[in-house]
Design a protein around this motif. Structure first.
Motif, PDB file in Angstrom:
ATOM      1  N   GLY A   1       0.826  -1.194   0.000  1.00 31.80           N
ATOM      2  CA  GLY A   1       0.000   0.000   0.000  1.00 31.80           C
ATOM      3  C   GLY A   1       0.863   1.248   0.000  1.00 31.80           C
ATOM      4  O   GLY A   1       2.080   1.193  -0.202  1.00 31.80           O
ATOM      5  N   ASN A   2       0.232   2.379   0.205  1.00 33.21           N
ATOM      6  CA  ASN A   2       0.970   3.643   0.309  1.00 33.21           C
ATOM      7  C   ASN A   2       1.570   3.713   1.712  1.00 33.21           C
ATOM      8  O   ASN A   2       0.847   3.902   2.693  1.00 33.21           O
ATOM      9  CB  ASN A   2       0.012   4.820   0.062  1.00 33.21           C
ATOM     10  CG  ASN A   2       0.714   6.169   0.078  1.00 33.21           C
ATOM     11  OD1 ASN A   2       1.800   6.313   0.649  1.00 33.21           O
ATOM     12  ND2 ASN A   2       0.088   7.162  -0.517  1.00 33.21           N
ATOM     13  N   ILE A   3       2.875   3.564   1.817  1.00 38.69           N
ATOM     14  CA  ILE A   3       3.549   3.575   3.122  1.00 38.69           C
ATOM     15  C   ILE A   3       4.242   4.922   3.362  1.00 38.69           C
ATOM     16  O   ILE A   3       5.290   5.008   3.994  1.00 38.69           O
ATOM     17  CB  ILE A   3       4.532   2.396   3.271  1.00 38.69           C
ATOM     18  CG1 ILE A   3       5.465   2.274   2.065  1.00 38.69           C
ATOM     19  CG2 ILE A   3       3.752   1.089   3.471  1.00 38.69           C
ATOM     20  CD1 ILE A   3       6.528   1.180   2.206  1.00 38.69           C
ATOM     21  N   ALA A   4       3.615   5.974   2.825  1.00 38.76           N
ATOM     22  CA  ALA A   4       4.018   7.354   3.084  1.00 38.76           C
ATOM     23  C   ALA A   4       5.501   7.571   2.757  1.00 38.76           C
ATOM     24  O   ALA A   4       5.954   7.189   1.686  1.00 38.76           O
ATOM     25  CB  ALA A   4       3.670   7.740   4.520  1.00 38.76           C
ATOM     26  N   SER A   5       6.248   8.158   3.679  1.00 35.73           N
ATOM     27  CA  SER A   5       7.630   8.547   3.371  1.00 35.73           C
ATOM     28  C   SER A   5       8.537   7.360   3.071  1.00 35.73           C
ATOM     29  O   SER A   5       9.619   7.532   2.511  1.00 35.73           O
ATOM     30  CB  SER A   5       8.213   9.351   4.529  1.00 35.73           C
ATOM     31  OG  SER A   5       8.341   8.569   5.701  1.00 35.73           O
ATOM     32  N   ALA A   6       8.114   6.145   3.419  1.00 32.53           N
ATOM     33  CA  ALA A   6       8.952   4.966   3.188  1.00 32.53           C
ATOM     34  C   ALA A   6       8.856   4.432   1.763  1.00 32.53           C
ATOM     35  O   ALA A   6       9.639   3.561   1.380  1.00 32.53           O
ATOM     36  CB  ALA A   6       8.581   3.858   4.175  1.00 32.53           C
ATOM     37  N   VAL A   7       7.914   4.952   0.960  1.00 32.20           N
ATOM     38  CA  VAL A   7       7.711   4.397  -0.381  1.00 32.20           C
ATOM     39  C   VAL A   7       8.972   4.480  -1.224  1.00 32.20           C
ATOM     40  O   VAL A   7       9.387   3.497  -1.852  1.00 32.20           O
ATOM     41  CB  VAL A   7       6.544   5.105  -1.102  1.00 32.20           C
ATOM     42  CG1 VAL A   7       6.536   4.739  -2.591  1.00 32.20           C
ATOM     43  CG2 VAL A   7       5.209   4.721  -0.490  1.00 32.20           C
TER      44      VAL A   7
END
Length: 384
Positions: A302-308
């Motif tokens: 999924g969208n893992i925010a700053s970790a993408v």
């Protein structure tokens, strides 16, 4: 020049599938007048599985902001050391070699930042600089890379550690029933990641230039409303169209550096959703395959925010990287609307395993090189 080395990425042990997400939405919001639209939007994200820091039953209870923030702190301290140790090993450095820690997170709050705890607990020097970044959201990963690059440029030979810790599930708000929020409930996942930027030496992406751009008058398009119950995520329906103003900015950055953004060797960008990637590819004139690393992150986590961007980079490494001096772009997008962009070339010392894999991939077509299961187990320990 500074080199962005192989990241370490780990996800928590609790998993929710797309089918489970859709079933929950139907059960919890059976009377919602726009439920069919929300379900269709969730299905179209391309997300198939997400990892959560707590069982879904705990997340749905929402015990309050104070209790959730305690969970955030405890889980950050449980998960982050694993990825830090692995990232240092990948860069062939120790904690004593690090001069700056950039900590990125938009899903919990600590003061002092987790950087202070890391310095005390993991053997970093007391003189290690600390740079916490919170309010850039999903753009934070790109910003962390750029600030680490700036630091290593200002202090030649210095090394920086980037840590991203995102537990998006702790921001779930059961009373928020807008379509954008329902979509977000099926889009975001939890993950931690770390990577080292070496001031000299190392295998990875040799960073050459970076830039930031704010799209004027869009600060309300992605935002938090901070209330007694915690962070309430606000997502404007215009967000999926943000590549129209941002793609030319990426192209301009490449052009200023003498590169053609439509003809690079790799693209590691934030996967906010499939339309972001589709539009960016269309505007830059690159095929969908160019964003395969970002799409894989979106599908599996999924969208893992700053970790993408760090996970996309890890997948790039897993594939064997690229031919020596191959050119590419890294970009994160987030609140503002903000873009954090960097340009770099792939570099691997002669004789390194990564360089050998890259050579084989170049000669024989795309390689698989996937070691996710073993890598995840090594990174996460009890968290997997």
């Amino acid at each position: 020049m500074a080199t962005l080395c192989r990241p370490a990425v780990a996800v928590p042990e609790h998993v929710i599938t797309l089918d489970q997400t859709l079933a929950l939405a139907r059960s919890l919001h059976a009377d919602h007048p726009r439920l069919p639209l929300a379900l269709r939007l969730i299905e179209n994200t391309g997300v198939r599985t997400r990892h959560l820091v707590q069982p879904i039953e705990e997340i749905l209870r929402h015990p309050g902001f104070e209790a959730r923030n305690r969970v955030y702190e405890a889980e950050a301290k449980r998960h982050v050391p694993h990825v830090v140790h692995r990232a240092l090993a990948e860069a062939e450095l120790t904690a004593r070699d690090i001069d700056l820690i950039v900590y990125v997170s938009c899903t919990g709050f600590m003061m002092p930042s987790l950087t202070a705890w890391l310095i005390n607990q993991l053997g970093f020097r007391p003189g290690t600089r600390q740079l916490p970044i919170a309010q850039l959201g999903c753009a934070g990963g790109g910003s962390a890379i750029n600030r680490a690059h700036d630091f290593c440029t200002a202090y030649p030979g210095a090394n920086a550690l980037i840590v991203a810790c995102e537990f998006c599930s702790l921001c779930y708000q059961p009373t928020d029933l807008g379509v954008g929020t329902l979509l977000s409930n099926g889009l975001f996942g939890d993950a931690v990641a770390a990577a080292v930027v070496r001031g000299s030496g190392g295998t990875g992406i040799r960073l050459e230039a970076n830039a930031s751009h704010l799209v004027p008058d869009t600060e309300g398009w992605i935002a938090y409303s901070v209330r007694s119950t915690g962070f309430h995520f606000l997502l404007d329906k215009r967000v999926p169209g943000t590549m129209e103003p941002l793609a030319p900015v990426l192209a301009e950055l490449a052009d200023r550096h003498g590169w053609d953004a439509s003809d690079l060797d790799f693209y590691l960008v934030h996967a906010g959703g499939p339309r972001i990637l589709d539009d960016l590819g269309s505007y830059l004139g690159v095929p969908p395959e160019a964003f395969r690393f970002s799409r894989a992150t979106l599908t599996e986590y999924g969208n893992i925010a700053s970790a993408v961007v760090l996970d996309a980079l890890a997948r790039f490494f897993d594939e064997g990287g690229a031919a020596e001096h191959a050119k590419g772009i890294i970009a994160g997008f987030g609140p503002g609307i903000t873009a954090e962009m960097s340009l770099g070339r792939w570099t691997a010392p002669a004789g390194s395993p990564t360089r050998a894999r890259a050579g084989a991939r170049t000669a024989g077509g795309p390689g698989i090189g996937r070691q996710r299961a073993a890598q995840d187990a090594a990174l996460a320990g009890p968290a997997r």
